[in-house]
Scaffold this active site. Structure first.
Site, PDB file in Angstrom:
ATOM      1  CE  LYS A  44      40.860  42.349  16.686  1.00  0.00           C
ATOM      2  NZ  LYS A  44      42.240  42.804  16.895  1.00  0.00           N
ATOM      3  NE  ARG A 142      49.966  44.063  17.445  1.00  0.00           N
ATOM      4  CZ  ARG A 142      48.714  44.308  17.819  1.00  0.00           C
ATOM      5  NH1 ARG A 142      48.300  43.964  19.034  1.00  0.00           N
ATOM      6  NH2 ARG A 142      47.869  44.915  17.003  1.00  0.00           N
ATOM      7  CE1 TYR A 277      36.186  19.280  41.393  1.00  0.00           C
ATOM      8  CE2 TYR A 277      35.954  21.089  39.831  1.00  0.00           C
ATOM      9  CZ  TYR A 277      35.786  19.748  40.159  1.00  0.00           C
ATOM     10  OH  TYR A 277      35.227  18.896  39.245  1.00  0.00           O
ATOM     11  CG  MET A 325      35.201  22.163  31.715  1.00  0.00           C
ATOM     12  SD  MET A 325      35.795  20.591  31.098  1.00  0.00           S
ATOM     13  CE  MET A 325      37.538  20.706  31.495  1.00  0.00           C
TER      14      MET A 325
END
Length: 389
Positions: A44, A142, A277, A325
């Site tokens: 998956k 779940r 940053y 990013m």
């Protein structure tokens, strides 16, 4: 994720090298841990970020008996790529592609009456019986059908549809909540309840091909949970399900993915120079900085800022300041590698590089997330694709 064929020596901004020989070896090791049970290779989420189709092919070649996916779309893509044999998918929502799954001979999971009703309707339209596995909630809370009246109704109606030739109950299954926590009392409790729920279904006529509850940690450490089939996910890719259980090497496993990049820039800066940053990192003295062209758009966790480890020129470096990013910076401490030299974020650890588990510790998460989140902008480069001698 498209299956990209990239030469192993291609100069790339970044690459995730996928060692298919390691994956095949992991399949063999996991089969040895669960002798007597069939093995499902769970592919998956693009095989936990490694590439579903190449990994599925390698797993089958190494002896995996089943393939497993979460969504039906993932399973249908495997069929479209020519993968044979048993394929199971379990994460359904109303209106899903039931008929397509039936026609592709997939095993579909059913946890509730709405799903059973939809698969029966689809089987009528397809003109052939569906392969259905009933899922029991034995304590995870779940997916899965609750014990008691809900399970009784689901079993009764599934067997009624089977008698009408609309489906075949091929499996009864469940999933652990805490198998990665050795000795947790829920493990024995879930096994006990699973036996009860399976027994109830079989007493009423169910004849499943497989009964299964074991995930990766249970495959490795809870032999009484193996039943007819074990579902191996993260362990297939050479990552331990939990540091508490042991390292990959403790279980005869080898990490499959190595993530690296080419340094985009190396430069000298003075002391007191802010980096990235927010200037959360400021150089303590004159040094060299290396720019690694990977960022959170590629799946590098932003919460590994000022913590994530990277191997450059044989030394561990740490991310200096925030992950951006598309890039992050490492303080090279005055060393002067060339632009284009390799920075290894994680791999098996053979060359002293960090592992996915090291990154998980740095980011406060689990190694599953580290490999699965590596994005499609990073090409997968497959090595050792041929069969082992």
């Amino acid at each position: 994720m498209s299956e990209r064929t990239v030469p192993a020596t291609a100069p790339l901004r970044a690459r995730a090298e996928i060692d298919l020989a390691a994956l095949r070896g992991n399949v063999r090791a996991l089969r040895a841990h669960a002798r007597g049970a069939a093995l499902m290779a769970v592919v998956k989420s693009e095989a936990y970020g490694h590439g579903a189709v190449p990994c599925a092919r390698a797993a089958v070649a190494a002896g995996a008996d089943w393939l497993g996916t979460a969504t039906p779309e993932e399973a249908l893509a495997l069929r479209a790529a020519g993968l044979p044999g048993r394929i199971m998918c379990w994460l359904w929502t109303p209106g899903g592609p039931w008929r397509e799954a039936i026609e592709a001979d997939l095993d579909v999971s059913v946890s509730a009456m709405w799903a059973l009703d939809e698969v029966i309707a689809a089987a009528r339209l397809a003109g052939r019986p569906a392969r259905v596995q009933l899922k029991a909630d034995t304590g995870l809370g779940r997916g899965g059908c609750q014990p008691g009246d809900d399970w009784a109704e689901l079993v009764r109606e599934a067997l009624r549809a089977e008698a009408e030739g609309l489906l075949r109950v091929t499996g009864l299954w469940s999933h652990f909540a805490c198998a990665d926590e050795p000795g947790h009392p829920s493990i024995a409790a879930q096994i006990g309840l699973f036996r009860e729920m399976v027994g109830y279904a079989e007493e009423r006529g169910a004849r499943p091909e497989v009964r299964h509850i074991a995930n990766s940690p249970a495959t490795l450490t809870v032999p009484e949970s193996h039943f007819d089939l074990v579902r191996t996910g993260i362990s297939l890719y050479g990552i331990s399900p939990s540091p508490e259980l042991g390292t990959p090497a403790d279980f005869g496993l080898r990490p499959v993915m190595t993530l690296s990049a080419s340094l985009a820039l190396v430069k000298h800066v003075p002391g007191g120079h802010g980096v990235s940053y927010g200037h959360h990192y400021v150089t303590s003295g004159e040094t060299t900085l290396g720019l690694v062209p990977l960022g959170y758009a590629d799946g590098i966790p932003r919460h590994a800022s000022s913590a994530g480890p990277v191997l450059v020129e044989g030394k561990w470096r740490t991310i200096a300041g925030r992950v951006a990013m598309d890039q992050f910076v490492v303080d090279l401490g005055g060393d002067e590698p060339a632009a284009g030299d390799e920075a290894v974020l994680f791999g098996p650890g053979d060359r002293g590089e960090p592992t996915a588990e090291d990154w998980a510790q740095a980011a406060g998460t689990i190694a599953y997330e580290i490999v699965t989140r590596i994005g499609t902008r990073v090409p997968r480069v497959y090595v050792n694709e041929g069969r082992d001698s």
